[in-house]
Design a protein around this motif. Structure first.
Motif, PDB file in Angstrom:
ATOM      1  N   GLY A 170      38.052  37.088  34.639  1.00 26.73           N
ATOM      2  CA  GLY A 170      38.783  35.897  34.205  1.00 26.73           C
ATOM      3  C   GLY A 170      39.121  34.930  35.319  1.00 26.73           C
ATOM      4  N   TYR A 171      38.394  35.001  36.449  1.00 28.66           N
ATOM      5  CA  TYR A 171      38.678  34.103  37.574  1.00 28.66           C
ATOM      6  C   TYR A 171      38.545  32.642  37.170  1.00 28.66           C
ATOM      7  N   TYR A 172      37.717  32.368  36.174  1.00 27.20           N
ATOM      8  CA  TYR A 172      37.550  30.994  35.717  1.00 27.20           C
ATOM      9  C   TYR A 172      38.782  30.510  34.949  1.00 27.20           C
ATOM     10  N   GLY A 196      32.803  35.735  52.525  1.00 32.76           N
ATOM     11  CA  GLY A 196      34.176  35.425  52.899  1.00 32.76           C
ATOM     12  C   GLY A 196      34.907  34.678  51.799  1.00 32.76           C
ATOM     13  N   ALA A 197      34.221  33.721  51.197  1.00 29.51           N
ATOM     14  CA  ALA A 197      34.833  32.933  50.119  1.00 29.51           C
ATOM     15  C   ALA A 197      35.111  33.785  48.893  1.00 29.51           C
ATOM     16  N   SER A 198      34.286  34.795  48.661  1.00 21.22           N
ATOM     17  CA  SER A 198      34.426  35.586  47.439  1.00 21.22           C
ATOM     18  C   SER A 198      35.670  36.470  47.421  1.00 21.22           C
ATOM     19  N   THR A 199      36.424  36.482  48.494  1.00 19.86           N
ATOM     20  CA  THR A 199      37.651  37.270  48.521  1.00 19.86           C
ATOM     21  C   THR A 199      38.796  36.583  47.787  1.00 19.86           C
ATOM     22  N   THR A 200      38.590  35.335  47.374  1.00 18.59           N
ATOM     23  CA  THR A 200      39.593  34.618  46.581  1.00 18.59           C
ATOM     24  C   THR A 200      39.028  34.344  45.194  1.00 18.59           C
ATOM     25  N   GLY A 201      39.873  34.045  44.247  1.00 15.28           N
ATOM     26  CA  GLY A 201      39.425  33.765  42.882  1.00 15.28           C
ATOM     27  C   GLY A 201      38.490  32.570  42.807  1.00 15.28           C
ATOM     28  N   ILE A 211      32.659  30.049  43.378  1.00 10.31           N
ATOM     29  CA  ILE A 211      31.696  29.315  44.210  1.00 10.31           C
ATOM     30  C   ILE A 211      30.551  30.241  44.637  1.00 10.31           C
ATOM     31  N   ALA A 212      30.890  31.460  45.046  1.00 14.80           N
ATOM     32  CA  ALA A 212      29.857  32.416  45.461  1.00 14.80           C
ATOM     33  C   ALA A 212      28.940  32.775  44.299  1.00 14.80           C
ATOM     34  N   ALA A 213      29.508  32.925  43.107  1.00 11.60           N
ATOM     35  CA  ALA A 213      28.683  33.232  41.927  1.00 11.60           C
ATOM     36  C   ALA A 213      27.749  32.067  41.601  1.00 11.60           C
ATOM     37  N   ILE A 214      28.226  30.840  41.770  1.00 14.44           N
ATOM     38  CA  ILE A 214      27.375  29.667  41.530  1.00 14.44           C
ATOM     39  C   ILE A 214      26.242  29.638  42.552  1.00 14.44           C
ATOM     40  N   TRP A 215      26.553  29.928  43.832  1.00 13.79           N
ATOM     41  CA  TRP A 215      25.509  29.974  44.866  1.00 13.79           C
ATOM     42  C   TRP A 215      24.472  31.042  44.511  1.00 13.79           C
TER      43      TRP A 215
END
Length: 159
Positions: free
Chosen positions: A28-30, A108-113, A118-122
């Motif tokens: 549910g991060y979105y 590194g970015a994926s450690t936050t919601g 952003i990492a999933a989009i990449w």
């Protein structure tokens, strides 16, 4: 042997990336993250709005964020595994490429919601580019590969 290792790392990375993208959705991060919070009645509250700090908003956020704690815990372990895969790719390939820096930044970015989104989009863009290139050119070339080719002067051989 090195090519087999690279293929194994590729497929393991594909599985880990897909699982990570699944965690972003199922966690549910979105809906709930450090920047916005989907409310039950009033739409979406953003961090810069005054209602973000009101008493009931804080209580609802704590309750909603506790629902995703399990997913965040799993995602943290997956991030560590991805870091190991990234290091393995550097060792097996014998060089550090620009895509390694991008993937490291995404880890590194994926450690936050919001960073996990952003990492999933990449990951989806990289994989989607690879799929399109397989259909058009018959070769599995993702965004990372294209960036590496364009910035080949910035690839560093480590042995």
């Amino acid at each position: 042997m090195r090519e087999k290792n690279r293929t194994g790392i590729f497929y393991t990375n594909l599985g880990v990336g897909t699982f990570s993208a699944y965690l972003v959705y199922s966690g549910g991060y979105y809906k709930w993250n450090e920047i916005w919070h989907k409310t039950k009645t009033a739409g979406t509250a953003f961090r810069w709005e005054s209602r973000w700090k009101k008493h009931f908003s804080i209580q609802h956020r704590i309750k909603d964020v506790s629902k995703v704690a399990k997913y965040r815990n799993i995602a943290g372990k997956v991030t560590k595994g991805s870091g190991v895969l990234l290091a393995a790719d550097v060792i097996v390939s014998g060089e550090i490429r620009p895509s390694h820096f991008i993937n490291g930044a995404m880890l590194g970015a994926s450690t936050t919601g919001i960073g996990s989104i952003i990492a999933a989009i990449w990951f989806a863009a990289d994989l989607g580019t690879m799929g399109i290139n397989i259909l058009i050119n018959g070769e599995a070339k993702g965004l990372g590969d294209i960036i590496d080719e364009g910035l080949s002067d910035y690839c560093y051989k480590i042995y």
